[in-house]
Scaffold this motif. Structure first.
Motif, PDB file in Angstrom:
ATOM      1  N   TYR A  33       0.711  -1.166  -0.166  1.00 53.20           N
ATOM      2  CA  TYR A  33      -0.024  -0.095  -0.069  1.00 53.20           C
ATOM      3  C   TYR A  33       0.945   1.286   0.048  1.00 53.20           C
ATOM      4  CZ  TYR A  33      -3.417  -3.121   2.345  1.00 53.20           C
ATOM      5  OH  TYR A  33      -4.102  -4.277   2.534  1.00 53.20           O
ATOM      6  N   GLN A  34       0.449   2.092  -0.710  1.00 48.30           N
ATOM      7  CA  GLN A  34       1.218   3.423  -0.688  1.00 48.30           C
ATOM      8  C   GLN A  34       0.258   4.687  -0.655  1.00 48.30           C
ATOM      9  OE1 GLN A  34       4.449   4.003  -3.492  1.00 48.30           O
ATOM     10  NE2 GLN A  34       3.755   6.046  -3.661  1.00 48.30           N
ATOM     11  N   THR A  49      -3.501  10.534  -2.554  1.00 51.13           N
ATOM     12  CA  THR A  49      -3.624   9.514  -3.469  1.00 51.13           C
ATOM     13  C   THR A  49      -3.348   8.093  -2.785  1.00 51.13           C
ATOM     14  OG1 THR A  49      -1.402   9.456  -4.214  1.00 51.13           O
ATOM     15  CG2 THR A  49      -2.880  10.622  -5.613  1.00 51.13           C
ATOM     16  N   LEU A  50      -3.784   6.966  -3.121  1.00 48.40           N
ATOM     17  CA  LEU A  50      -3.695   5.778  -2.682  1.00 48.40           C
ATOM     18  C   LEU A  50      -3.456   4.835  -3.857  1.00 48.40           C
ATOM     19  CD1 LEU A  50      -3.721   3.752  -0.069  1.00 48.40           C
ATOM     20  CD2 LEU A  50      -6.106   3.326  -0.873  1.00 48.40           C
ATOM     21  N   THR A  51      -2.327   3.879  -3.656  1.00 48.99           N
ATOM     22  CA  THR A  51      -1.981   2.972  -4.822  1.00 48.99           C
ATOM     23  C   THR A  51      -1.674   1.680  -4.028  1.00 48.99           C
ATOM     24  OG1 THR A  51      -0.543   4.589  -5.772  1.00 48.99           O
ATOM     25  CG2 THR A  51      -0.131   2.411  -6.510  1.00 48.99           C
ATOM     26  N   ILE A  52      -2.394   0.533  -4.428  1.00 46.86           N
ATOM     27  CA  ILE A  52      -2.103  -0.876  -3.851  1.00 46.86           C
ATOM     28  C   ILE A  52      -1.924  -1.631  -4.583  1.00 46.86           C
ATOM     29  CG2 ILE A  52      -3.298  -2.660  -2.600  1.00 46.86           C
ATOM     30  CD1 ILE A  52      -5.589  -0.665  -1.585  1.00 46.86           C
ATOM     31  N   ASN A  53      -0.982  -2.444  -4.670  1.00 50.09           N
ATOM     32  CA  ASN A  53      -0.244  -3.541  -5.524  1.00 50.09           C
ATOM     33  C   ASN A  53      -0.529  -4.818  -4.969  1.00 50.09           C
ATOM     34  OD1 ASN A  53       1.147  -2.438  -8.176  1.00 50.09           O
ATOM     35  ND2 ASN A  53       1.879  -1.103  -6.530  1.00 50.09           N
ATOM     36  N   LEU A  90      -4.332  -0.945  -7.751  1.00 46.02           N
ATOM     37  CA  LEU A  90      -5.441  -0.168  -7.505  1.00 46.02           C
ATOM     38  C   LEU A  90      -5.156   1.244  -7.223  1.00 46.02           C
ATOM     39  CD1 LEU A  90      -8.791   0.224  -6.886  1.00 46.02           C
ATOM     40  CD2 LEU A  90      -7.861  -0.006  -4.887  1.00 46.02           C
ATOM     41  N   PHE A  91      -5.476   2.272  -8.199  1.00 48.41           N
ATOM     42  CA  PHE A  91      -5.180   3.594  -7.917  1.00 48.41           C
ATOM     43  C   PHE A  91      -6.487   4.563  -7.540  1.00 48.41           C
ATOM     44  CE2 PHE A  91      -5.007   8.135  -9.114  1.00 48.41           C
ATOM     45  CZ  PHE A  91      -3.784   8.308  -8.298  1.00 48.41           C
ATOM     46  N   ALA A  92      -6.442   5.236  -6.619  1.00 49.40           N
ATOM     47  CA  ALA A  92      -7.429   6.187  -6.147  1.00 49.40           C
ATOM     48  C   ALA A  92      -6.773   7.623  -5.790  1.00 49.40           C
ATOM     49  CB  ALA A  92      -8.517   5.531  -5.312  1.00 49.40           C
ATOM     50  N   GLY A  93      -7.514   8.715  -6.426  1.00 45.33           N
ATOM     51  CA  GLY A  93      -7.048   9.773  -6.047  1.00 45.33           C
ATOM     52  C   GLY A  93      -7.970  10.910  -6.035  1.00 45.33           C
ATOM     53  N   LYS A  94      -7.713  11.942  -5.417  1.00 42.38           N
ATOM     54  CA  LYS A  94      -8.709  13.105  -5.391  1.00 42.38           C
ATOM     55  C   LYS A  94      -8.067  14.596  -5.177  1.00 42.38           C
ATOM     56  CE  LYS A  94     -12.570  15.267  -3.829  1.00 42.38           C
ATOM     57  NZ  LYS A  94     -13.407  16.089  -4.835  1.00 42.38           N
ATOM     58  N   ILE A  95      -8.370  15.354  -5.960  1.00 37.06           N
ATOM     59  CA  ILE A  95      -7.948  16.850  -5.548  1.00 37.06           C
ATOM     60  C   ILE A  95      -8.799  17.844  -4.918  1.00 37.06           C
ATOM     61  CG2 ILE A  95      -7.260  18.839  -7.076  1.00 37.06           C
ATOM     62  CD1 ILE A  95      -5.842  16.764  -9.021  1.00 37.06           C
TER      63      ILE A  95
END
Ligand SMILES: [Zn+2]
Length: 710
Positions: free
Chosen positions: A486-487, A500-504, A519-524
């Motif tokens: 998880y990042q 942002t969240l990145t899961i591998n 999985l990538f999820a991001g919001k501004i």
């Protein structure tokens, strides 16, 4: 685990099975009987291809025994002298400890899967080795186990140091007598000690992790034995080991029993010496001192450091680099990086770009604080980099090249692992990217008359300064089955805030390789709300469905061959970030799937079976995968929007050079991408739709990564 686990580099091809025909079997049945006294274990090996060598061996007492080696034609060159190696080792160990008590000794070549060797009384099996010297070493080590675990039958699970460690001491002595010394293993051990991840010698095989099993149970014990030998003198030490052998052969000695043997000579000091088995850290006899200048221009200086390492070094080396604007860069490297690492480390690589005629380079200062607390390691650092980033040739043929400079102060906290065997690693890091880049400004030069206005361009270069503050938390589990990471990252650029969240996650297939899911999820968010002006102003920092190009890599974290290109192969490079789609729509503004609101994407990449790999007919291996991406973002969910709510693309992925280069060939995608393909790409379209990534490091939690980040 009694298997020898030294990290032996296997050269290419050694593991590959060269198919050799098996001789036909006899129709008759043969009965073989084996009888051996005074052994606690038994093994038997057979291979019809075996070449058998044999010789007699006279032991120190005058007794003569038979020595055999068995190997396949594939290893014939390496194993040519195997019987001699076995004889050398048997005599060496007999002299040092006590005479070999059996009438036969055999060494057998086994398959690569043994990864070193495996010992049994009177017989040992050894995996293919790259050189005869390596074979000599493994034969000595494995035959040495006849003494330590065979004859002196200590409990290898409870006290691995009593067999692996003491045996390694004699293996080192044997190798030193034939080939000279090296301290390479000590430097690896001290690296674990400095990083506070070492374990005491007296740990059970269950408690040891793989690195410490080799570094502490094997190597540190050998160094501890060497310390004991230095303290007592060679003769007294040898006498005591002879006594240990005489008193405990064919029995099960415990740590206390060997202590009693040495207590007789060590006296009051014995508690102090034996207490070192229970503590972590570098042994008193191996503390590093002094300073050395090390340079690859003088290979002897590297050899000298490996034989006699010092506390500090200064590393000097020529260095070079390449990118599309600076072209070939030549320069030098100055650093104090080494193993084991010092608390304060620096590296500077100043270079000169032969294409740009500009000075470029990277630099890093890093101070590390180690602790036994919950935060094992704190790094405070300052990174810097300067390279050319764009070029332009005006209508008069004048070439302009722009550069970027970055300075990155930061701090990183690496958490302690719960147990030495834990596969979980985590860190939290803050970085500020203080950026300064040159931008072209295209004006009109009114002093030129009589030519077309397009020729009257006046090009000036303006500085663009900005700062990106970045907080990152990374959690990684490197377990063999279903490893994941998880990042979580949050960036702030003036009014813009971007979490942002990145899961591998990796799903192993039953036989080999597997499916990687990202999985990538991001919001501004904007301070004081979002408006059209801000959307335009912050466009570069927006979230993209397609993985970013060089221009969008605004922290200049990734290496791009040609960072700011809209044509040519250089323009086809992307970096794995954001939505991770591979289909580029750079010629559109905004690009497809670009948003300054929210974005979610899933990326799949799977290895494919040899059976269905169309490229498996080629004479060389082509690592082919399939990829598929699906994602959605804010804008199509607006009431009046007619855009596709879900975007997708899929195709073939070629991962070469251990995934350093990934090439993506798109095959299936949404209509909007198809329209882009037909309307905006000029021929050859298919070639232009291919993208690629260059990954210099894909192990974000390795300590090496810390060194490679600028
Ligand atoms: Zn061993």
């Amino acid at each position: 685990m009694p298997t020898k686990k030294t990290k032996r580099k296997t050269k290419r091809g050694i593991g590959k099975t060269v198919k050799q025909p098996f001789p036909p079997s006899s129709t008759e049945t043969k009965t073989l009987q084996y009888r051996q006294d005074s052994v606690h274990d038994f093994a038997w090996f057979a291979d019809k291809r075996f070449i058998v060598n044999t010789d007699s061996c006279r032991l120190p007492s005058g007794a003569v025994i038979n020595v055999y080696s068995f190997y396949t034609p594939q290893q014939a060159a390496t194993w040519k002298n195997s019987v001699q190696y076995a004889k050398d080792a048997l005599r060496f160990y007999s002299n040092e400890i006590g005479e070999y008590p059996y009438s036969t000794a055999s060494v057998v070549q086994g398959p690569q899967s043994f990864g070193g060797g495996m010992e049994y009384p009177t017989i040992t099996v050894i995996a293919p080795t790259p050189t005869p010297k390596d074979l000599d070493q493994v034969i000595a080590h494995e035959l040495g186990h006849n003494w330590f675990y065979g004859i002196l039958a200590s409990n290898e699970r409870d006290h691995p140091w009593m067999d692996e460690g003491i045996n390694t001491f004699y293996e080192y002595k044997y190798m030193q007598s034939k080939y000279g010394t090296t301290k390479a293993n000590e430097l690896l051990f001290q690296t674990t000690a400095v990083r506070r991840i070492d374990q005491p010698i007296e740990s059970t095989s269950e408690e040891f992790n793989e690195i410490n099993y080799a570094a502490s149970a094997y190597h540190k014990t050998a160094e501890w034995m060497r310390m004991l030998e230095t303290q007592l003198g060679t003769n007294v030490f040898r006498n005591q080991m002879h006594q240990y052998f005489a008193q405990w052969k064919f029995k099960h000695p415990q740590p206390q029993d060997i202590k009693l043997i040495f207590q007789a000579e060590l006296g009051a000091k014995s508690d102090e010496v034996f207490s070192l088995l229970y503590t972590k850290g570098v042994l008193p006899n191996n503390q590093l001192k002094g300073f050395k200048l090390v340079t690859p221009l003088k290979p002897a200086s590297i050899k000298s450091y490996l034989q006699n390492p010092t506390k500090n070094i200064l590393l000097l080396s020529p260095a070079g680099g390449i990118n599309g604007y600076d072209k070939l860069m030549i320069g030098g490297l100055i650093s104090n990086y080494k193993l084991p690492p010092n608390n304060f480390q620096f590296i500077a690589i100043p270079m000169y770009g032969t294409g740009s005629k500009k000075f470029t380079g990277i630099g890093k200062l890093n101070y590390t604080h180690m602790s036994d607390g919950a935060i094992r390691k704190t790094d405070i650092f300052l990174n810097a980099a300067r390279f050319s980033m764009n070029d332009f040739i005006d209508s008069f043929g004048n070439k302009y090249i722009t550069t970027f400079n970055k300075i990155v102060p930061g701090i990183k906290f690496t958490f302690k692992q719960k147990t030495p065997r834990s596969s979980v690693r985590k860190y939290i890091q803050w970085k500020s990217f203080i950026m300064s880049e040159d931008n072209f400004h295209f004006g009109s030069d009114t002093s030129i008359t009589g030519v077309d206005t397009s020729v009257r361009q006046k090009i000036s270069i303006v500085k663009n300064n900005y700062q990106v503050n970045q907080l990152q938390f990374v959690y990684q589990n490197t377990r063999a089955l279903y490893p994941f990471q998880y990042q979580f990252s949050i960036e702030q650029i003036n009014e813009l805030v971007k979490p942002t969240l990145t899961i591998n996650y990796f799903f192993n297939y039953p036989k080999s390789e597997g499916l990687n899911v990202r999985l990538f999820a991001g919001k501004i968010f904007y301070a004081n709300g979002r408006n059209e002006i801000k959307s335009f102003e912050y466009d570069r920092y927006a979230l993209g469905m397609t993985a970013p190009n060089g221009y969008e890599d605004y922290t200049y974290t990734h290496y791009f061959l040609r960072r700011n290109e809209f044509e040519g192969a250089g323009s086809q490079q992307i970096a794995m970030r954001d939505g991770g789609f591979k289909f580029r729509t750079d010629l559109l503004s905004p690009e497809v799937g670009k948003t300054d609101n929210w974005l979610i994407a899933l990326n799949f990449s799977s290895s494919i079976s040899e059976k269905i790999n169309p490229l498996s007919i080629l004479p060389f291996e082509v690592p082919l995968k399939v990829y598929a991406d699906i994602g959605t973002y804010a804008e199509p969910w607006d009431k009046n929007s007619t855009e596709d709510r879900f975007l997708f693309d899929a195709g073939l992925q070629l991962s070469v050079l251990k995934e350093f280069v990934n090439i993506y060939i798109p095959l299936i995608h949404n209509k909007i991408y198809k329209e882009y393909y037909n309307s905006y790409l000029t021929k050859p379209r298919f070639w232009k739709s291919i993208s690629f990534t260059l990954n210099f490091y894909n192990k974000p939690l390795s300590d090496l990564n810390n060194l490679l980040e600028f």
